[in-house]
Design a protein around this motif. Structure first.
Motif, PDB file in Angstrom:
ATOM      1  N   VAL A   1       0.823  -1.212   0.000  1.00  0.00           N
ATOM      2  CA  VAL A   1       0.000   0.000   0.000  1.00  0.00           C
ATOM      3  C   VAL A   1       0.856   1.261   0.000  1.00  0.00           C
ATOM      4  O   VAL A   1       0.396   2.331  -0.408  1.00  0.00           O
ATOM      5  N   THR A   2       2.104   1.145   0.416  1.00  0.00           N
ATOM      6  CA  THR A   2       2.999   2.315   0.434  1.00  0.00           C
ATOM      7  C   THR A   2       3.723   2.529  -0.894  1.00  0.00           C
ATOM      8  O   THR A   2       4.395   3.553  -1.062  1.00  0.00           O
TER       9      THR A   2
ATOM     10  N   LEU B   1       5.705  10.443  -5.492  1.00  0.00           N
ATOM     11  CA  LEU B   1       5.016  11.720  -5.281  1.00  0.00           C
ATOM     12  C   LEU B   1       5.099  12.138  -3.817  1.00  0.00           C
ATOM     13  O   LEU B   1       5.273  13.325  -3.505  1.00  0.00           O
ATOM     14  N   TYR B   2       4.970  11.182  -2.920  1.00  0.00           N
ATOM     15  CA  TYR B   2       5.087  11.460  -1.488  1.00  0.00           C
ATOM     16  C   TYR B   2       6.469  12.016  -1.160  1.00  0.00           C
ATOM     17  O   TYR B   2       6.607  12.997  -0.412  1.00  0.00           O
ATOM     18  N   SER B   3       7.516  11.397  -1.734  1.00  0.00           N
ATOM     19  CA  SER B   3       8.882  11.845  -1.484  1.00  0.00           C
ATOM     20  C   SER B   3       9.100  13.266  -1.995  1.00  0.00           C
ATOM     21  O   SER B   3       9.732  14.093  -1.323  1.00  0.00           O
ATOM     22  N   GLU B   4       8.563  13.551  -3.165  1.00  0.00           N
ATOM     23  CA  GLU B   4       8.686  14.907  -3.710  1.00  0.00           C
ATOM     24  C   GLU B   4       7.948  15.927  -2.846  1.00  0.00           C
ATOM     25  O   GLU B   4       8.401  17.059  -2.673  1.00  0.00           O
ATOM     26  N   GLN B   5       6.814  15.518  -2.285  1.00  0.00           N
ATOM     27  CA  GLN B   5       6.042  16.419  -1.420  1.00  0.00           C
ATOM     28  C   GLN B   5       6.818  16.753  -0.150  1.00  0.00           C
ATOM     29  O   GLN B   5       6.645  17.834   0.424  1.00  0.00           O
ATOM     30  N   LEU B   6       7.681  15.832   0.278  1.00  0.00           N
ATOM     31  CA  LEU B   6       8.490  16.086   1.466  1.00  0.00           C
ATOM     32  C   LEU B   6       9.671  17.002   1.174  1.00  0.00           C
ATOM     33  O   LEU B   6      10.373  17.412   2.100  1.00  0.00           O
ATOM     34  N   GLY B   7       9.907  17.318  -0.093  1.00  0.00           N
ATOM     35  CA  GLY B   7      10.981  18.230  -0.451  1.00  0.00           C
ATOM     36  C   GLY B   7      12.154  17.590  -1.146  1.00  0.00           C
ATOM     37  O   GLY B   7      13.181  18.255  -1.371  1.00  0.00           O
TER      38      GLY B   7
ATOM     39  N   PHE C   1       3.987   8.462   8.015  1.00  0.00           N
ATOM     40  CA  PHE C   1       2.694   9.144   8.007  1.00  0.00           C
ATOM     41  C   PHE C   1       2.805  10.517   8.679  1.00  0.00           C
ATOM     42  O   PHE C   1       2.203  11.504   8.218  1.00  0.00           O
ATOM     43  N   LEU C   2       3.598  10.609   9.752  1.00  0.00           N
ATOM     44  CA  LEU C   2       3.729  11.862  10.497  1.00  0.00           C
ATOM     45  C   LEU C   2       4.779  12.790   9.898  1.00  0.00           C
ATOM     46  O   LEU C   2       4.806  13.978  10.228  1.00  0.00           O
ATOM     47  N   LEU C   3       5.639  12.264   9.013  1.00  0.00           N
ATOM     48  CA  LEU C   3       6.788  13.025   8.520  1.00  0.00           C
ATOM     49  C   LEU C   3       6.357  14.228   7.682  1.00  0.00           C
ATOM     50  O   LEU C   3       5.463  14.130   6.848  1.00  0.00           O
ATOM     51  N   MET C   4       7.021  15.365   7.928  1.00  0.00           N
ATOM     52  CA  MET C   4       6.707  16.596   7.190  1.00  0.00           C
ATOM     53  C   MET C   4       7.863  17.071   6.309  1.00  0.00           C
ATOM     54  O   MET C   4       7.700  17.970   5.499  1.00  0.00           O
ATOM     55  N   GLU C   5       9.040  16.493   6.492  1.00  0.00           N
ATOM     56  CA  GLU C   5      10.192  16.822   5.657  1.00  0.00           C
ATOM     57  C   GLU C   5      11.036  15.575   5.482  1.00  0.00           C
ATOM     58  O   GLU C   5      10.852  14.579   6.196  1.00  0.00           O
ATOM     59  N   SER C   6      11.978  15.621   4.549  1.00  0.00           N
ATOM     60  CA  SER C   6      12.688  14.411   4.147  1.00  0.00           C
ATOM     61  C   SER C   6      13.902  14.083   5.008  1.00  0.00           C
ATOM     62  O   SER C   6      14.577  13.086   4.751  1.00  0.00           O
ATOM     63  N   SER C   7      14.184  14.882   6.043  1.00  0.00           N
ATOM     64  CA  SER C   7      15.421  14.686   6.804  1.00  0.00           C
ATOM     65  C   SER C   7      15.473  13.337   7.519  1.00  0.00           C
ATOM     66  O   SER C   7      16.540  12.755   7.675  1.00  0.00           O
ATOM     67  N   TRP C   8      14.319  12.819   7.969  1.00  0.00           N
ATOM     68  CA  TRP C   8      14.281  11.538   8.672  1.00  0.00           C
ATOM     69  C   TRP C   8      13.846  10.396   7.761  1.00  0.00           C
ATOM     70  O   TRP C   8      13.712   9.265   8.225  1.00  0.00           O
TER      71      TRP C   8
ATOM     72  N   GLY D   1      -7.624  11.625   1.451  1.00  0.00           N
ATOM     73  CA  GLY D   1      -6.812  12.143   2.542  1.00  0.00           C
ATOM     74  C   GLY D   1      -5.633  12.933   1.987  1.00  0.00           C
ATOM     75  O   GLY D   1      -5.767  14.063   1.549  1.00  0.00           O
ATOM     76  N   SER D   2      -4.473  12.302   1.996  1.00  0.00           N
ATOM     77  CA  SER D   2      -3.263  12.898   1.425  1.00  0.00           C
ATOM     78  C   SER D   2      -2.321  11.767   1.045  1.00  0.00           C
ATOM     79  O   SER D   2      -2.618  10.583   1.266  1.00  0.00           O
ATOM     80  N   LEU D   3      -1.181  12.119   0.494  1.00  0.00           N
ATOM     81  CA  LEU D   3      -0.196  11.117   0.113  1.00  0.00           C
ATOM     82  C   LEU D   3       0.415  10.430   1.332  1.00  0.00           C
ATOM     83  O   LEU D   3       1.098   9.408   1.190  1.00  0.00           O
ATOM     84  N   HIS D   4       0.164  10.971   2.526  1.00  0.00           N
ATOM     85  CA  HIS D   4       0.653  10.348   3.756  1.00  0.00           C
ATOM     86  C   HIS D   4      -0.245   9.198   4.214  1.00  0.00           C
ATOM     87  O   HIS D   4       0.206   8.319   4.954  1.00  0.00           O
ATOM     88  N   TRP D   5      -1.494   9.202   3.818  1.00  0.00           N
ATOM     89  CA  TRP D   5      -2.463   8.284   4.391  1.00  0.00           C
ATOM     90  C   TRP D   5      -2.218   6.811   4.078  1.00  0.00           C
ATOM     91  O   TRP D   5      -2.562   5.952   4.890  1.00  0.00           O
ATOM     92  N   PRO D   6      -1.657   6.434   2.925  1.00  0.00           N
ATOM     93  CA  PRO D   6      -1.342   5.018   2.733  1.00  0.00           C
ATOM     94  C   PRO D   6      -0.431   4.451   3.823  1.00  0.00           C
ATOM     95  O   PRO D   6      -0.533   3.268   4.173  1.00  0.00           O
ATOM     96  N   PHE D   7       0.447   5.290   4.367  1.00  0.00           N
ATOM     97  CA  PHE D   7       1.328   4.820   5.437  1.00  0.00           C
ATOM     98  C   PHE D   7       0.549   4.556   6.724  1.00  0.00           C
ATOM     99  O   PHE D   7       0.912   3.670   7.505  1.00  0.00           O
ATOM    100  N   LEU D   8      -0.512   5.314   6.953  1.00  0.00           N
ATOM    101  CA  LEU D   8      -1.364   5.047   8.108  1.00  0.00           C
ATOM    102  C   LEU D   8      -2.090   3.707   7.933  1.00  0.00           C
ATOM    103  O   LEU D   8      -2.198   2.922   8.886  1.00  0.00           O
ATOM    104  N   LEU D   9      -2.574   3.438   6.717  1.00  0.00           N
ATOM    105  CA  LEU D   9      -3.195   2.136   6.450  1.00  0.00           C
ATOM    106  C   LEU D   9      -2.203   1.008   6.690  1.00  0.00           C
ATOM    107  O   LEU D   9      -2.556  -0.040   7.251  1.00  0.00           O
ATOM    108  N   ALA D  10      -0.951   1.213   6.290  1.00  0.00           N
ATOM    109  CA  ALA D  10       0.078   0.196   6.486  1.00  0.00           C
ATOM    110  C   ALA D  10       0.331  -0.038   7.975  1.00  0.00           C
ATOM    111  O   ALA D  10       0.470  -1.186   8.421  1.00  0.00           O
ATOM    112  N   ALA D  11       0.394   1.037   8.749  1.00  0.00           N
ATOM    113  CA  ALA D  11       0.624   0.909  10.196  1.00  0.00           C
ATOM    114  C   ALA D  11      -0.526   0.162  10.858  1.00  0.00           C
ATOM    115  O   ALA D  11      -0.312  -0.681  11.740  1.00  0.00           O
TER     116      ALA D  11
END
Length: 359
Positions: free
Chosen positions: A191-192, A198-204, A255-262, A323-333
């Motif tokens: 699911v991820t 696109l998710y990675s690009e959204q994180l910067g 799912f919680l990540l807002m930038e690509s540093s982590w 939702g957003s591009l983050h939400w598939p990770f919530l489904l995975a969790a």
């Protein structure tokens, strides 16, 4: 079109498993490779969307090569040796996910994109030639490969007491519970995948190459450490539990990540979760497999993973849209959390240990 081969493979995998048990695992391997060659060529020379779809359907119906390979290996290896072999066959799938995007890039500028399918037909043709030289699994095989000194035995050569003990072990350790673990793991993993770039690009992430590296990193981790999984002394349940925990934490973190540093740390954690989950599930399979119906068992195991992949693709699409591009990770969790509950309520550590000792 993208999920059509997967749906067809999921529908036919148990049937091909019965075919392998009746006519031989090597025979099933050979028919799978021939079917894939025909399916790729049909898609590659298609002059309409309907012929292209027919080729994809033939690829799906004729698939099941991984399940057929695993069933063949079950005639050569037993217990942990079988689990180690299954880890290595899974390595080929991870390697394909690393290499395929690179290979696809070589074809992006050609005038006829269907040329890709014609070129891909060479791969199952090569696999057919390799499988043709394998020993016939319907005969008694001296399984010396990979350091295994225990000869494979025909099912009909088993003593009556051994058959009774095996049946009793299988009754106490149902294979069906493993199918739910396989489904939840595959769903959490797949699911991820669809919208990750696109998710990675959204994180910067600015570079397409770097986004591709982040995508491939868990598979690279598996390739590096799958060969070391045989050294683990944890039980199947312990490995699977820790795998679900690591994978769930990695997905919830993304799912919680807002930038690509982590992101690189979480992708590494994702990869280690995959290593432990594959190793734990394969150890479970080696303990619970019904040797007389190995083809059917691996066919069902593979089919549940493919159905999980189909539903994961649909789930990722709706989650990203609503939702957003983050939400598939919530489904995975959440899927990982359900996997832990299945382990808690349906898997008995003592029972598995006794079954392994008897087998």
């Amino acid at each position: 079109m993208f999920v059509l081969p997967t749906i067809c493979a999921a529908l036919t995998a148990p049937w091909w498993g019965r075919f392998a048990d009746k006519f031989g695992k090597k025979t099933s391997l050979l028919r799978a490779q021939v079917g894939l060659v025909a399916g790729f060529l049909l898609s590659g020379f298609a002059d309409s969307v309907w012929w292209f779809a027919a080729g994809l359907i033939l690829q799906g119906i004729s698939g099941g090569t991984l399940a057929a390979s695993n069933a063949y290996l079950s005639r050569l290896f037993k217990d942990k040796e079988l689990a180690n072999s299954l880890n290595l066959t899974q390595s080929s799938a991870r390697l394909a996910l690393v290499c395929a995007p690179i290979a696809l890039g070589l074809f992006t500028h050609i005038q006829d994109p269907l040329m890709i399918y014609r070129a891909l037909a060479l791969l199952p043709l090569l696999a057919f030639l390799v499988c043709w030289r394998l020993p016939d699994d319907t005969k008694i095989i001296d399984a010396q490969a990979n350091g295994c000194n225990k000869p494979a035995v025909k099912p009909e050569k088993l003593t009556a007491n051994a058959v009774v003990d095996n049946q009793d072990t299988e009754e106490r350790r149902p294979f069906s519970h493993l199918l739910w673990l396989q489904f939840l793991f595959c769903f959490a993993m797949v699911v991820t995948f669809p919208y990750f770039l696109l998710y990675s690009e959204q994180l910067g992430t600015q570079s397409d190459a770097l986004s591709g590296f982040y995508y491939s990193l868990p598979h690279l981790v598996y390739l590096l450490f799958a060969f070391q999984a045989k050294k683990l002394t944890w039980s199947a349940k312990q490995q699977t539990q820790l795998g679900f925990i690591l994978l769930g934490l990695a997905c919830f973190g993304q799912f919680l990540l807002m930038e690509s540093s982590w992101l690189i740390a979480l992708r590494l954690l994702f990869g280690f979760g995959m290593v432990l989950l594959f190793s734990g599930l394969h150890l479970f399979v080696s303990q619970r497999i019904n040797q007389r119906q190995a083809g059917l068992s691996f066919g069902r195991f593979d089919a549940w993973g493919k159905w999980a992949g189909v539903l994961a693709g649909v789930g990722a699409s709706y989650a990203s849209q609503w939702g957003s591009l983050h939400w598939p990770f919530l489904l995975a969790a959440l899927s990982c959390g359900l996997g832990l509950l299945v382990l808690m309520f349906f898997f008995n550590e003592v029972q598995d240990h006794v079954g392994t000792t008897q087998s």
